[in-house]
Design a protein around this motif. Structure first.
Motif, PDB file in Angstrom:
ATOM      1  N   GLN A  28       0.829  -1.199   0.000  1.00  0.00           N
ATOM      2  CA  GLN A  28       0.000   0.000   0.000  1.00  0.00           C
ATOM      3  C   GLN A  28       0.866   1.254   0.000  1.00  0.00           C
ATOM      4  O   GLN A  28       2.044   1.214   0.332  1.00  0.00           O
ATOM      5  CB  GLN A  28      -0.918   0.018   1.230  1.00  0.00           C
ATOM      6  N   VAL A  29       0.235   2.346  -0.387  1.00  0.00           N
ATOM      7  CA  VAL A  29       0.884   3.664  -0.386  1.00  0.00           C
ATOM      8  C   VAL A  29       0.062   4.595   0.471  1.00  0.00           C
ATOM      9  O   VAL A  29      -1.158   4.670   0.315  1.00  0.00           O
ATOM     10  CB  VAL A  29       1.016   4.230  -1.812  1.00  0.00           C
ATOM     11  N   GLN A  30       0.720   5.297   1.367  1.00  0.00           N
ATOM     12  CA  GLN A  30       0.037   6.283   2.194  1.00  0.00           C
ATOM     13  C   GLN A  30       0.414   7.680   1.688  1.00  0.00           C
ATOM     14  O   GLN A  30       1.567   7.938   1.340  1.00  0.00           O
ATOM     15  CB  GLN A  30       0.431   6.145   3.668  1.00  0.00           C
ATOM     16  N   LEU A  31      -0.581   8.565   1.680  1.00  0.00           N
ATOM     17  CA  LEU A  31      -0.393   9.923   1.164  1.00  0.00           C
ATOM     18  C   LEU A  31      -0.885  10.938   2.175  1.00  0.00           C
ATOM     19  O   LEU A  31      -1.966  10.767   2.743  1.00  0.00           O
ATOM     20  CB  LEU A  31      -1.154  10.097  -0.145  1.00  0.00           C
ATOM     21  N   VAL A  32      -0.103  11.987   2.356  1.00  0.00           N
ATOM     22  CA  VAL A  32      -0.491  13.055   3.265  1.00  0.00           C
ATOM     23  C   VAL A  32      -0.262  14.391   2.566  1.00  0.00           C
ATOM     24  O   VAL A  32       0.868  14.709   2.180  1.00  0.00           O
ATOM     25  CB  VAL A  32       0.310  13.005   4.578  1.00  0.00           C
ATOM     26  N   GLU A  33      -1.338  15.162   2.416  1.00  0.00           N
ATOM     27  CA  GLU A  33      -1.241  16.488   1.815  1.00  0.00           C
ATOM     28  C   GLU A  33      -0.997  17.539   2.897  1.00  0.00           C
ATOM     29  O   GLU A  33      -1.413  17.377   4.042  1.00  0.00           O
ATOM     30  CB  GLU A  33      -2.529  16.854   1.061  1.00  0.00           C
ATOM     31  N   SER A  34      -0.362  18.617   2.494  1.00  0.00           N
ATOM     32  CA  SER A  34      -0.164  19.752   3.385  1.00  0.00           C
ATOM     33  C   SER A  34      -0.088  21.018   2.539  1.00  0.00           C
ATOM     34  O   SER A  34       0.079  20.953   1.319  1.00  0.00           O
ATOM     35  CB  SER A  34       1.107  19.592   4.213  1.00  0.00           C
TER      36      SER A  34
END
Length: 119
Positions: A1-7
């Protein structure tokens, strides 16, 4: 899986700028393309821009061409979206997403970051 976090979301005035960043973790080696999407209240989610992970090939939707720039970030496994000449109609929740193939669905999504542009 790939985890993504926007900021990087927030409030800007029309004509101003904001820079969004998306940090990927997990199986980043499997990423083929990272894209940015947005969804305004009462509207469908729309594609904004994408960049291929290795070659850096970019695409943009017409409404942001010349104003937004997608690029690999300085930090490892990040992609930035520089947004200039912002308009009130750019107000939306912005999401980054990845797909692991050249075409097809984006399989992993971030939680989104709010961008509000005042007139």
């Amino acid at each position: 899986q790939v985890q993504l976090v926007e900021s990087g979301g927030g409030l800007a005035q029309a004509g101003g700028s904001l820079r969004l960043s998306c940090a990927a973790s997990g199986r980043t080696f499997s990423i083929y393309t990272m894209g940015w999407f947005r969804q305004a209240p009462g509207k469908e989610r729309e594609f904004i821009s994408s960049i291929t992970w290795n070659a850096g090939t970019t695409t943009y939707t017409d409404s942001v061409k010349g104003r937004f720039t997608i690029s690999r970030g300085n930090a490892k496994n990040t992609v930035d979206l520089q947004m200039n000449s912002l308009k009130p109609e750019d107000t939306a929740v912005y999401y980054c997403a990845v797909r692991q193939t050249p075409v097809g669905m984006y399989a992993y999504w971030g939680q989104g970051t709010q961008v509000t542009v005042s007139s």
